[in-house]
Structure formats: C-alpha cells, structure tokens
Design a protein around this motif. Structure first.
Motif, PDB file in Angstrom:
ATOM      1  N   THR A   1      43.430  48.185  32.913  1.00 43.17           N
ATOM      2  CA  THR A   1      41.995  48.479  32.584  1.00 43.17           C
ATOM      3  C   THR A   1      41.284  47.451  33.367  1.00 43.17           C
ATOM      4  O   THR A   1      41.802  46.528  33.874  1.00 43.17           O
ATOM      5  CB  THR A   1      41.744  48.609  31.387  1.00 43.17           C
ATOM      6  N   LEU A   2      39.810  47.834  33.474  1.00 42.48           N
ATOM      7  CA  LEU A   2      38.842  47.382  34.550  1.00 42.48           C
ATOM      8  C   LEU A   2      37.786  46.698  33.633  1.00 42.48           C
ATOM      9  O   LEU A   2      36.788  47.203  33.711  1.00 42.48           O
ATOM     10  CB  LEU A   2      38.545  47.876  35.852  1.00 42.48           C
ATOM     11  N   PRO A   3      37.826  45.768  33.010  1.00 38.79           N
ATOM     12  CA  PRO A   3      36.918  45.012  32.140  1.00 38.79           C
ATOM     13  C   PRO A   3      35.877  44.435  32.839  1.00 38.79           C
ATOM     14  O   PRO A   3      36.023  44.068  34.145  1.00 38.79           O
ATOM     15  CB  PRO A   3      37.197  44.117  31.337  1.00 38.79           C
ATOM     16  N   PRO A   4      34.246  44.729  32.727  1.00 37.50           N
ATOM     17  CA  PRO A   4      33.824  45.470  31.353  1.00 37.50           C
ATOM     18  C   PRO A   4      34.046  46.941  31.385  1.00 37.50           C
ATOM     19  O   PRO A   4      33.703  47.503  32.368  1.00 37.50           O
ATOM     20  CB  PRO A   4      32.541  44.957  30.995  1.00 37.50           C
ATOM     21  N   THR A   5      34.593  47.570  30.337  1.00 41.50           N
ATOM     22  CA  THR A   5      34.750  49.064  30.446  1.00 41.50           C
ATOM     23  C   THR A   5      34.963  49.437  28.982  1.00 41.50           C
ATOM     24  O   THR A   5      34.816  48.698  27.783  1.00 41.50           O
ATOM     25  CB  THR A   5      36.073  49.344  31.176  1.00 41.50           C
TER      26      THR A   5
ATOM     27  N   GLN B   1      39.477  42.271  36.110  1.00 38.11           N
ATOM     28  CA  GLN B   1      38.103  42.346  35.859  1.00 38.11           C
ATOM     29  C   GLN B   1      37.448  42.848  37.167  1.00 38.11           C
ATOM     30  O   GLN B   1      37.718  42.650  38.360  1.00 38.11           O
ATOM     31  CB  GLN B   1      37.592  40.887  35.830  1.00 38.11           C
ATOM     32  N   LEU B   2      36.183  43.582  36.908  1.00 38.40           N
ATOM     33  CA  LEU B   2      35.430  44.266  38.045  1.00 38.40           C
ATOM     34  C   LEU B   2      34.967  42.974  38.760  1.00 38.40           C
ATOM     35  O   LEU B   2      34.570  41.872  38.138  1.00 38.40           O
ATOM     36  CB  LEU B   2      34.554  45.096  37.416  1.00 38.40           C
ATOM     37  N   ASP B   3      34.506  43.315  40.079  1.00 36.34           N
ATOM     38  CA  ASP B   3      33.704  42.323  40.699  1.00 36.34           C
ATOM     39  C   ASP B   3      32.215  41.869  40.227  1.00 36.34           C
ATOM     40  O   ASP B   3      32.016  42.811  39.342  1.00 36.34           O
ATOM     41  CB  ASP B   3      33.875  42.455  42.303  1.00 36.34           C
ATOM     42  N   PRO B   4      31.641  40.949  40.868  1.00 36.28           N
ATOM     43  CA  PRO B   4      30.323  40.884  40.527  1.00 36.28           C
ATOM     44  C   PRO B   4      29.334  42.028  40.305  1.00 36.28           C
ATOM     45  O   PRO B   4      28.430  42.078  39.763  1.00 36.28           O
ATOM     46  CB  PRO B   4      29.825  39.678  41.217  1.00 36.28           C
ATOM     47  N   ASN B   5      29.887  43.099  41.359  1.00 37.22           N
ATOM     48  CA  ASN B   5      28.997  44.116  41.350  1.00 37.22           C
ATOM     49  C   ASN B   5      29.344  45.188  40.587  1.00 37.22           C
ATOM     50  O   ASN B   5      28.987  46.393  41.135  1.00 37.22           O
ATOM     51  CB  ASN B   5      28.787  44.687  43.031  1.00 37.22           C
TER      52      ASN B   5
ATOM     53  N   PRO C   1      35.499  47.948  41.510  1.00 36.14           N
ATOM     54  CA  PRO C   1      37.070  47.568  41.472  1.00 36.14           C
ATOM     55  C   PRO C   1      37.508  46.879  42.532  1.00 36.14           C
ATOM     56  O   PRO C   1      37.342  46.793  43.703  1.00 36.14           O
ATOM     57  CB  PRO C   1      37.853  49.151  41.139  1.00 36.14           C
ATOM     58  N   LYS C   2      38.568  45.863  42.236  1.00 33.76           N
ATOM     59  CA  LYS C   2      39.031  45.118  43.146  1.00 33.76           C
ATOM     60  C   LYS C   2      40.301  45.935  43.487  1.00 33.76           C
ATOM     61  O   LYS C   2      41.351  45.539  42.755  1.00 33.76           O
ATOM     62  CB  LYS C   2      39.368  43.536  42.564  1.00 33.76           C
ATOM     63  N   VAL C   3      40.387  46.684  44.457  1.00 31.72           N
ATOM     64  CA  VAL C   3      41.520  47.746  44.811  1.00 31.72           C
ATOM     65  C   VAL C   3      42.769  46.918  45.115  1.00 31.72           C
ATOM     66  O   VAL C   3      43.760  47.262  44.566  1.00 31.72           O
ATOM     67  CB  VAL C   3      41.173  48.487  45.946  1.00 31.72           C
ATOM     68  N   GLU C   4      42.934  45.663  45.969  1.00 31.16           N
ATOM     69  CA  GLU C   4      44.108  45.543  46.271  1.00 31.16           C
ATOM     70  C   GLU C   4      44.814  44.807  45.118  1.00 31.16           C
ATOM     71  O   GLU C   4      45.803  44.709  44.712  1.00 31.16           O
ATOM     72  CB  GLU C   4      43.911  44.194  47.335  1.00 31.16           C
ATOM     73  N   ALA C   5      43.885  43.946  44.142  1.00 29.38           N
ATOM     74  CA  ALA C   5      44.181  43.286  43.021  1.00 29.38           C
ATOM     75  C   ALA C   5      44.849  44.204  42.066  1.00 29.38           C
ATOM     76  O   ALA C   5      45.850  44.110  41.283  1.00 29.38           O
ATOM     77  CB  ALA C   5      43.296  42.362  42.434  1.00 29.38           C
ATOM     78  N   ILE C   6      44.178  45.364  41.876  1.00 26.31           N
ATOM     79  CA  ILE C   6      44.793  46.379  41.110  1.00 26.31           C
ATOM     80  C   ILE C   6      46.168  46.858  41.364  1.00 26.31           C
ATOM     81  O   ILE C   6      47.043  47.094  40.624  1.00 26.31           O
ATOM     82  CB  ILE C   6      43.715  47.515  40.848  1.00 26.31           C
ATOM     83  N   LEU C   7      46.268  47.319  42.660  1.00 26.95           N
ATOM     84  CA  LEU C   7      47.395  47.658  43.156  1.00 26.95           C
ATOM     85  C   LEU C   7      48.628  46.963  43.129  1.00 26.95           C
ATOM     86  O   LEU C   7      49.761  46.964  43.019  1.00 26.95           O
ATOM     87  CB  LEU C   7      47.274  48.332  44.602  1.00 26.95           C
ATOM     88  N   GLU C   8      48.303  45.648  43.465  1.00 30.39           N
ATOM     89  CA  GLU C   8      49.214  44.497  43.313  1.00 30.39           C
ATOM     90  C   GLU C   8      49.709  44.115  41.861  1.00 30.39           C
ATOM     91  O   GLU C   8      50.633  43.842  41.672  1.00 30.39           O
ATOM     92  CB  GLU C   8      48.745  43.165  43.816  1.00 30.39           C
TER      93      GLU C   8
END
Length: 344
Positions: free
Chosen positions: A98-102, A121-125, A128-135
């Motif tokens: 999951t990608l908080p806040p959500t 966690q989502l970035d300041p904007n 999604p932090k795509v690479e971090a999620i896939l890793e």
C-alpha cells in the motif's frame, strides 16, 4: 502472466454454491417459481434478487464501454476489496503493498485476512515511488493498491507511473477509482484489455450520490470476474439497491449536472481558501474534496465543530501533518464553511 497461478489453490478448486436463481436462467415471464422457498405473496421484495445483477450491469456496460462479463457488483466497494483479498492472498503467507497516505480499508482488510502489509509512502507530491515499490515486492506480494484520485490527498497519480507499476508488478494491481468522475484523467477501464493483472474498482457512493445503497463496482478480465463470482455470497446485492441503482443510471444527466456543480463549487472553495491566513497549502485535487495544510489542524477542526461544521482531520496520516480534508458541499454549505473559516 497466468492469473490462475495467482489464485489461492483453495479458491481455484472451490465448488461454488449454486442458488435457485443461479440454476434457472431461462425466460422468467409467466413462470411459476416454486424453487427457492420464498413467500409467494407479492410485495415487491418477496423474491430473491438477481444474483448477477444483470440489468444493472447492462447499463454500466454501456456507460463504461465494457462487456457485462467484465463487471462484478458488491455490497459497497469494501465487499469487492474483501473478495479480492480472499481470492489472491493466502492467510499468514502472502503480503500486499500500500502507498500511504491512502484509503484505510486496505490495511483493515489485510489485517482481517491475516495478510502482511508493506508500506511505501508516497513522495512529497503524493506520487508513487515507482522503483521503491517494485523493489519491495517478492514472490509472496499478491496485491498492489493504487488509489487514484487518491484519498486523502485528492490528486491523481501520473499515468506513466501507473503503467510502469502495472507492467512491473508480479501480482494483481488494484486501481481504486472511487473519485474518477470528478477528474479530467481517463479511467483505466479504457486499458483493461491490455493488462490481465489489472483490477479497477469504482462506486456509486460519490458522484452518483448513492452512498446509502452500498453498491461497489469491480472491472477486470473475465477470468478474474468469474472467480470473484464463484466466491461472493449468492445474493450480495439486494433488490432495493439494484432498483435504486437502475433509477440513477437511467437518470445520468442529473448525475452530470451535479458533478459539474460540485466542480464549480470546488473551484470557488479553493479560491476562497487562498484568502484564509492560517491555510498554508492547498493541495491539487481531482476529487470532490480539498486537502489543506493549516497552522494547527486539531485546533481548527475543533473550532469548526463548535460552529456546527464537521470536516476531517487527517493530521495523523503520513505526509498529512496539520491537514484538514474538506468535502465539497452544496453552495449554501460551502458559503457557511468559507464564512466560518475566515471568522475563526
């Protein structure tokens, strides 16, 4: 990707319950129904509802340009999400991302189903932090939840990021589009046929103004829908809900008018918020709400409560320190909100 490999063995091998209305699928006109142990005296709801909600799905299929076989309806989106968990996640073995806040129900349902949660966690904007999620995924990562437009931030995720995640994630990607009708972004339903691991959820609770009837919608491949249909309760969407949904879907021009008015009011509220001294930031929104950062969210929340106005204090959510979420109301309600925001 073979979707069957992602389905829990117990679900894949399940022999579903067959209700009376499942077994008889012929023309019901002038038939005498003595098969379901119903009370025979007509009152409008003495018969069991259509277990597959065919009339509602037919209207949705036309509206969304998909086949009825690509649609599952549930008792609110929460039932749809729970069915997805039970189909793909083995308790005490698998995990979700999951990608908080959500939306908080992803975590609640994971805990109910004994599924581990990996949070990126989502970035300041709030992207999604795509690479971090896939890793973060491994062989036991079965579901990735993308809420777009996101709740509570209100923004849509960038299309290129979503596409990378759908292509790069080894499990099922669930895009929660509860607020899509308030956005200029195109629904991912239009690309459903490109990705076998894609599920899109929507609802009649927001733009359609029918939160009280509890009708959630799932769009996915026929392979996924067929499995979800096998494990859902036989009559999970009651007759009254189906009738109210049909009435609203047949009155779509009213829905469009209300959405247009909400968007106008959203713009007016954002404009007014720019003149409130303690509002430090107004976040971009594609939803029927606005997230704002203030000097002291708890203080301002309590002040509004004293004025008879209830908003949502999101300050405890990751990345949302001192943030309030303001739902767009009627023109009159928004005027009251703006007046009190300026007065407190």
């Amino acid at each position: 990707m073979n979707i069957q490999d992602l389905i829990r063995p117990a679900i894949r091998n399940l022999k579903p319950y067959s209700s009376a209305r499942d077994e008889f699928q012929g023309n019901s006109d002038d038939m005498v129904f003595l098969d379901a142990n119903e009370n025979p005296y007509e009152n409008g709801v003495n018969r069991y509802p259509d277990p597959l909600q065919r009339r509602v799905k037919t209207l949705l299929a036309v509206r969304k340009h998909v086949a009825p076989q690509n649609i599952l309806l549930g008792n609110g989106s929460d039932e749809v999400l729970d069915l997805i968990f039970r189909t793909f996640c083995e308790p005490n073995q698998d995990n979700i991302i999951t990608l908080p806040p959500t939306y908080g129900m992803y975590t609640v349902l994971a805990n109910i189903n004994a599924i581990a949660i990996r949070e990126i966690q989502l970035d300041p904007n709030f992207q999604p932090k795509v690479e971090a999620i896939l890793e973060a995924q491994d062989a036991k990562s079965k579901l990735l939840f993308l809420c777009s437009p996101n709740n509570p931030s209100g923004n849509s995720f960038e299309a290129k990021s979503i596409e990378k995640l759908v292509k790069g994630f080894n499990g099922i990607v669930v895009i929660d589009e509860a607020y899509i009708d308030f956005s200029n972004e195109e629904s991912w339903i239009s690309r459903l046929n490109e990705f076998p691991n894609l599920i899109i959820t929507q609802t009649l609770s927001k733009a359609y103004g029918m939160a009280g009837i509890r009708l959630g919608i799932c769009y996915a491949s026929q392979d996924i829908i067929s499995v979800l249909n096998r494990i859902k309760p036989p009559y999970n969407v009651n007759e009254l809900t189906q009738q109210r949904a049909l009435n609203q879907l047949n009155n779509y021009s009213k829905v469009e008018e209300q959405v247009a008015t909400i968007l106008e009011e959203r713009a007016a509220l954002i404009n007014a918020l720019e003149g409130v001294s303690y509002v430090l930031k107004i976040y971009p929104t594609d939803a029927n709400f606005v997230l704002v950062k203030v000097d002291d969210a708890t203080k301002r929340y309590n002040q509004l409560i004293e004025k008879g106005i209830v908003v949502r204090n999101r300050t405890t959510q990751p990345g949302c320190e001192n943030c309030l979420r303001l739902t767009i109301g009627t023109q009159e309600e928004n005027k009251v909100l703006i007046q009190n925001l300026k007065a407190i």
